[in-house]
Design an enzyme around this catalytic site. Structure first.
Site, mmCIF file in Angstrom:
data_model
loop_
_atom_site.group_PDB
_atom_site.id
_atom_site.type_symbol
_atom_site.label_atom_id
_atom_site.label_comp_id
_atom_site.label_asym_id
_atom_site.label_seq_id
_atom_site.Cartn_x
_atom_site.Cartn_y
_atom_site.Cartn_z
ATOM 1 N N CYS A 120 35.620 2.961 -4.792
ATOM 2 C CA CYS A 120 34.279 2.550 -5.245
ATOM 3 C C CYS A 120 33.632 3.645 -6.094
ATOM 4 C CB CYS A 120 33.406 2.244 -4.029
ATOM 5 S SG CYS A 120 31.716 1.818 -4.457
ATOM 6 N N CYS B 255 29.854 4.138 -5.565
ATOM 7 C CA CYS B 255 29.527 4.835 -4.308
ATOM 8 C C CYS B 255 29.794 6.337 -4.429
ATOM 9 C CB CYS B 255 30.375 4.315 -3.152
ATOM 10 S SG CYS B 255 30.544 2.540 -3.052
ATOM 11 N N ASP B 256 30.898 6.715 -5.055
ATOM 12 C CA ASP B 256 31.391 8.093 -4.929
ATOM 13 C C ASP B 256 31.345 8.930 -6.209
ATOM 14 O OD1 ASP B 256 31.916 7.634 -2.262
ATOM 15 O OD2 ASP B 256 33.959 6.942 -2.638
#
Ligand code: NDP
Length: 302
Positions: free
Chosen positions: A131, A134-135
């Site tokens: 992701c 997300c990261d």
């Protein structure tokens, strides 16, 4: 109590089905395992969803769909469906309880496919990610590898380029699969390069990811690419494990007709979980609308 329809999965297909079913005044229950929105919640910008020129954030669209479904009267609960049982009155079994319903719409979507190579599981959270939204901030000024050549890989590589110093896309074919506009856009990013005809065979590191070993499928040449992170976007697999008797295709997707009827009367499927050519938020929404209307027609015959 017996619901008119239970919808399994609250991605764009399930939420749209809930909007249409509730507006048709069907007694509607939507069961979602984790959070509303599905994959689109981790998409930074949906720029091909009609009506949002310039794009809309995937999470924001999910929130709007959820509000819309609730406002029309759909009830949403969070639980995991483990089984469905057919009958004149059908039963949806969850981890916590079970529910009775006249019809079921399966909108359970897909989950992320893994490479299943050494190091992939061991380094999740230590350099391996599925992701980018997300990261990506963890990779500011670092080097990352992106695996895959489809829309997800290219879109996420472009997103990562806002953070990472260099992005190396590793793709197993000689040309990318992603839609042309994304391929064209890729050319304008000087910090993104592509290694073609290559498959990852191992992720290497001590405590965190340090290198990825790749093999050229034409020459069999093996090389190690230094990297701080490996982002994997190699496709999706259908969430159909909980289904026993419905006809699936050879990849596990649910076979339906154009009105979203499955092989079992009174059970419908919509969105990414069904067999079809184009998996997009807009086609998921379209499927969801059709499934709910088909439910309405079926209930009139009972
Ligand atoms: P895709 O299945 O489209 O692409 C997967 C990519 O990974 C392909 O290039 C495939 O190679 C490669 N691949 C598959 N298995 C392996 C493996 N074991 N090792 C290395 N590479 C592998 O998946 P996506 O997640 O990109 O997209 C899923 C769906 O979502 C698609 O329908 C896509 O169009 C849609 N989507 C749309 C977006 C948009 O419209 N903006 C954004 C994101 C997704 P090969 O080509 O050889 O099969």
């Amino acid at each position: 109590m017996v619901y008119d329809v239970i919808i399994i999965g609250a991605g764009p297909a399930g939420l749209t089905a809930a909007i249409y079913a509730s507006r048709a005044r069907l007694h509607t229950l939507l069961i979602e395992k984790s959070g509303c929105g599905g994959h689109m919640t981790v998409t930074d910008q949906l720029e091909n969803y009609p009506g949002f020129n310039g794009g809309i954030n995937g999470f924001d669209l999910a929130v709007k769909l959820e509000e819309q479904a609730k406002d029309f009267g759909a009830k949403i609960i969070y639980d995991e469906v483990t089984n469905i049982e057919d009958g004149k009155i059908k039963r949806v079994v969850t981890v916590n309880t079970s529910y009775q319903t006249k019809t079921i719409i399966i909108a359970s979507g897909t989950h992320i496919k893994k490479m299943n190579i050494p190091g992939e599981s061991a380094f999740i959270g230590k350099g391996v990610s599925f992701c980018a939204t997300c990261d990506a901030p963890f990779y500011k000024n670092k080097n990352v590898a992106v695996i895959g050549g489809g829309d997800s890989a290219i879109q996420e590589a472009i997103y990562l380029s806002k953070f990472a110093r260099n992005i190396t896309i590793i793709h197993r074919r000689a040309s990318l699969k992603a839609t042309k506009i994304l391929q064209e856009r890729l050319l304008s990013y000087s910090n993104i390069s592509v290694i073609y005809d290559s498959v990852p065979i191992e992720i290497i590191g001590k405590d965190v990811v340090e290198k990825i070993k790749i093999a050229n499928i034409k020459t069999n040449n093996v090389e190690e690419v230094k990297t701080d992170g490996v982002f994997v976007f190699i496709g999706l697999l259908p969430n159909t494990d909980f289904l026993a008797d419905i006809t699936l295709d050879n990849k596990g997707y649910i076979v339906t007709d154009e009105n979203m009827n499955t092989s079992i009367v009174g059970i419908f499927a919509c969105g990414d979980v069904r067999k079809k050519h184009l998996r997009q938020v807009v086609t998921a929404a379209s499927d969801g609308a059709q499934a709910a209307v088909s439910v309405g027609h079926y209930i009139e015959t009972l």
